[in-house]
Motif scaffolding. Sequence first.
Motif, PDB file in Angstrom:
ATOM      1  N   MET A  81       0.822  -1.203   0.000  1.00 48.73           N
ATOM      2  CA  MET A  81       0.000   0.000   0.000  1.00 48.73           C
ATOM      3  C   MET A  81       0.867   1.270   0.000  1.00 48.73           C
ATOM      4  N   ILE A  82       1.927   1.268   0.826  1.00 48.43           N
ATOM      5  CA  ILE A  82       2.750   2.474   0.901  1.00 48.43           C
ATOM      6  C   ILE A  82       3.430   2.769  -0.431  1.00 48.43           C
ATOM      7  N   TYR A  83       3.728   1.719  -1.203  1.00 52.02           N
ATOM      8  CA  TYR A  83       4.379   1.922  -2.492  1.00 52.02           C
ATOM      9  C   TYR A  83       3.437   2.639  -3.462  1.00 52.02           C
ATOM     10  N   ILE A  84       2.170   2.274  -3.393  1.00 49.47           N
ATOM     11  CA  ILE A  84       1.164   2.918  -4.251  1.00 49.47           C
ATOM     12  C   ILE A  84       1.008   4.384  -3.858  1.00 49.47           C
ATOM     13  N   VAL A  85       0.989   4.660  -2.556  1.00 46.46           N
ATOM     14  CA  VAL A  85       0.834   6.038  -2.079  1.00 46.46           C
ATOM     15  C   VAL A  85       2.029   6.888  -2.501  1.00 46.46           C
ATOM     16  N   LEU A  86       3.235   6.333  -2.350  1.00 46.90           N
ATOM     17  CA  LEU A  86       4.445   7.057  -2.754  1.00 46.90           C
ATOM     18  C   LEU A  86       4.438   7.371  -4.245  1.00 46.90           C
ATOM     19  N   PHE A  87       3.944   6.440  -5.030  1.00 47.90           N
ATOM     20  CA  PHE A  87       3.863   6.624  -6.478  1.00 47.90           C
ATOM     21  C   PHE A  87       2.782   7.646  -6.830  1.00 47.90           C
ATOM     22  N   THR A  88       1.639   7.521  -6.163  1.00 50.64           N
ATOM     23  CA  THR A  88       0.476   8.339  -6.501  1.00 50.64           C
ATOM     24  C   THR A  88       0.665   9.811  -6.154  1.00 50.64           C
ATOM     25  N   VAL A  89       1.408  10.110  -5.087  1.00 49.74           N
ATOM     26  CA  VAL A  89       1.551  11.509  -4.672  1.00 49.74           C
ATOM     27  C   VAL A  89       2.246  12.335  -5.754  1.00 49.74           C
ATOM     28  N   VAL A  90       3.142  11.710  -6.505  1.00 54.92           N
ATOM     29  CA  VAL A  90       3.798  12.413  -7.619  1.00 54.92           C
ATOM     30  C   VAL A  90       2.780  12.713  -8.716  1.00 54.92           C
ATOM     31  N   LEU A  91       1.925  11.737  -9.018  1.00 56.45           N
ATOM     32  CA  LEU A  91       0.897  11.944 -10.035  1.00 56.45           C
ATOM     33  C   LEU A  91      -0.129  12.978  -9.578  1.00 56.45           C
ATOM     34  N   LEU A  92      -0.393  13.006  -8.272  1.00 61.52           N
ATOM     35  CA  LEU A  92      -1.302  14.020  -7.731  1.00 61.52           C
ATOM     36  C   LEU A  92      -0.726  15.413  -7.945  1.00 61.52           C
ATOM     37  N   GLY A  93       0.566  15.569  -7.663  1.00 67.00           N
ATOM     38  CA  GLY A  93       1.215  16.857  -7.890  1.00 67.00           C
ATOM     39  C   GLY A  93       1.175  17.259  -9.344  1.00 67.00           C
ATOM     40  N   ALA A  94       1.402  16.287 -10.235  1.00 69.24           N
ATOM     41  CA  ALA A  94       1.343  16.561 -11.673  1.00 69.24           C
ATOM     42  C   ALA A  94      -0.068  16.965 -12.086  1.00 69.24           C
ATOM     43  N   GLY A  95      -1.073  16.288 -11.521  1.00 73.83           N
ATOM     44  CA  GLY A  95      -2.466  16.623 -11.834  1.00 73.83           C
ATOM     45  C   GLY A  95      -2.828  18.032 -11.402  1.00 73.83           C
ATOM     46  N   ILE A  96      -2.323  18.443 -10.241  1.00 72.11           N
ATOM     47  CA  ILE A  96      -2.563  19.811  -9.766  1.00 72.11           C
ATOM     48  C   ILE A  96      -1.919  20.811 -10.715  1.00 72.11           C
ATOM     49  N   ALA A  97      -0.698  20.509 -11.163  1.00 69.26           N
ATOM     50  CA  ALA A  97       0.009  21.422 -12.060  1.00 69.26           C
ATOM     51  C   ALA A  97      -0.723  21.565 -13.390  1.00 69.26           C
ATOM     52  N   TYR A  98      -1.256  20.472 -13.906  1.00 67.98           N
ATOM     53  CA  TYR A  98      -1.999  20.519 -15.174  1.00 67.98           C
ATOM     54  C   TYR A  98      -3.392  21.111 -14.988  1.00 67.98           C
ATOM     55  N   GLY A  99      -4.020  20.808 -13.853  1.00 67.94           N
ATOM     56  CA  GLY A  99      -5.402  21.248 -13.649  1.00 67.94           C
ATOM     57  C   GLY A  99      -5.518  22.705 -13.241  1.00 67.94           C
ATOM     58  N   ILE A 100      -4.495  23.213 -12.537  1.00 64.31           N
ATOM     59  CA  ILE A 100      -4.536  24.606 -12.070  1.00 64.31           C
ATOM     60  C   ILE A 100      -3.278  25.300 -12.590  1.00 64.31           C
ATOM     61  N   LYS A 101      -3.262  25.608 -13.868  1.00 60.79           N
ATOM     62  CA  LYS A 101      -2.052  26.142 -14.498  1.00 60.79           C
ATOM     63  C   LYS A 101      -1.709  27.556 -14.031  1.00 60.79           C
ATOM     64  N   ASP A 102      -2.709  28.262 -13.483  1.00 64.47           N
ATOM     65  CA  ASP A 102      -2.438  29.615 -12.991  1.00 64.47           C
ATOM     66  C   ASP A 102      -2.269  29.622 -11.465  1.00 64.47           C
ATOM     67  N   LEU A 103      -1.859  28.468 -10.914  1.00 63.78           N
ATOM     68  CA  LEU A 103      -1.629  28.375  -9.476  1.00 63.78           C
ATOM     69  C   LEU A 103      -0.584  29.399  -9.050  1.00 63.78           C
ATOM     70  N   LYS A 104      -0.927  30.220  -8.080  1.00 63.28           N
ATOM     71  CA  LYS A 104      -0.043  31.314  -7.679  1.00 63.28           C
ATOM     72  C   LYS A 104       1.229  30.783  -7.032  1.00 63.28           C
ATOM     73  N   LYS A 105       2.344  31.434  -7.348  1.00 64.36           N
ATOM     74  CA  LYS A 105       3.624  31.026  -6.778  1.00 64.36           C
ATOM     75  C   LYS A 105       3.614  31.139  -5.253  1.00 64.36           C
ATOM     76  N   GLN A 106       2.802  32.052  -4.736  1.00 63.36           N
ATOM     77  CA  GLN A 106       2.736  32.240  -3.297  1.00 63.36           C
ATOM     78  C   GLN A 106       2.308  30.952  -2.601  1.00 63.36           C
ATOM     79  N   TYR A 107       1.312  30.269  -3.187  1.00 59.37           N
ATOM     80  CA  TYR A 107       0.831  29.024  -2.584  1.00 59.37           C
ATOM     81  C   TYR A 107       1.896  27.932  -2.660  1.00 59.37           C
ATOM     82  N   ILE A 108       2.619  27.887  -3.770  1.00 62.05           N
ATOM     83  CA  ILE A 108       3.706  26.918  -3.915  1.00 62.05           C
ATOM     84  C   ILE A 108       4.788  27.193  -2.876  1.00 62.05           C
ATOM     85  N   HIS A 109       5.090  28.465  -2.656  1.00 67.62           N
ATOM     86  CA  HIS A 109       6.112  28.818  -1.670  1.00 67.62           C
ATOM     87  C   HIS A 109       5.690  28.421  -0.264  1.00 67.62           C
ATOM     88  N   PHE A 110       4.392  28.556   0.031  1.00 73.53           N
ATOM     89  CA  PHE A 110       3.899  28.114   1.337  1.00 73.53           C
ATOM     90  C   PHE A 110       4.041  26.601   1.478  1.00 73.53           C
TER      91      PHE A 110
END
Length: 225
Positions: free
Chosen positions: A1-30
Amino acid sequence: MIYIVLFTVVLLGAGIAYGIKDLKKQYIHFLLSFSGAYLLSIIVFHLLPDIYAEINNKKVGAFILFGILFQLLLEVFSHGAEHGHEHAFHKKTPYLVFISLAVHAFIEGLPINAGSHLHTSYFMAILVHKLPISIILTSLMISAGYSFKKTLILLLLFASATPLAAYLGKNMYFFIEYSAYINAFVVGILAHVGTTILFENDHSHKFKIRKFAVIILAMFLAYLA
């Protein structure tokens, strides 16, 4: 299970980057500030005490310093992509960047199952660390003009490195036998990354109450972990 979670969190980050392309740098810095502070706090509250409880001699300190030096060498090739540097990607030289990032991701996965048991607090720290880094890496590749196919292939390779290391850390004799020294080496690597995230995250060097609050929150949660 932990291997799937470790793998999935990267895809989650990629999905956020593609889904919210105007994500403010301020939030990333936080997110980066939170992950850096949480990572450092887990090292101080959990990893270091565990290492010194098992082996209390100068060799531990030497391996920590080796880890710091190794990370400095890795950043010659990664250009600081693991802590958010935006100049890291160029179309002509993406492969050295990704090799160094994959090496970093692999090494940081070794302590998760070190000694044949799950290090829960460290596991959570790696998840917290990987989410903003994955968002940043994907955003940088999009900005650099990488195709979706190329971005996906590179992200899948990157996402596989840490789960593979966690598996080997649990099942390979070498990693089990020398887990304390390996963990000390990883502490050096992550201490460098964590401090760099905190100190380079804001070039204005001005006190910001929200950033400071995020850091305090991360340290408090790490203490409770």
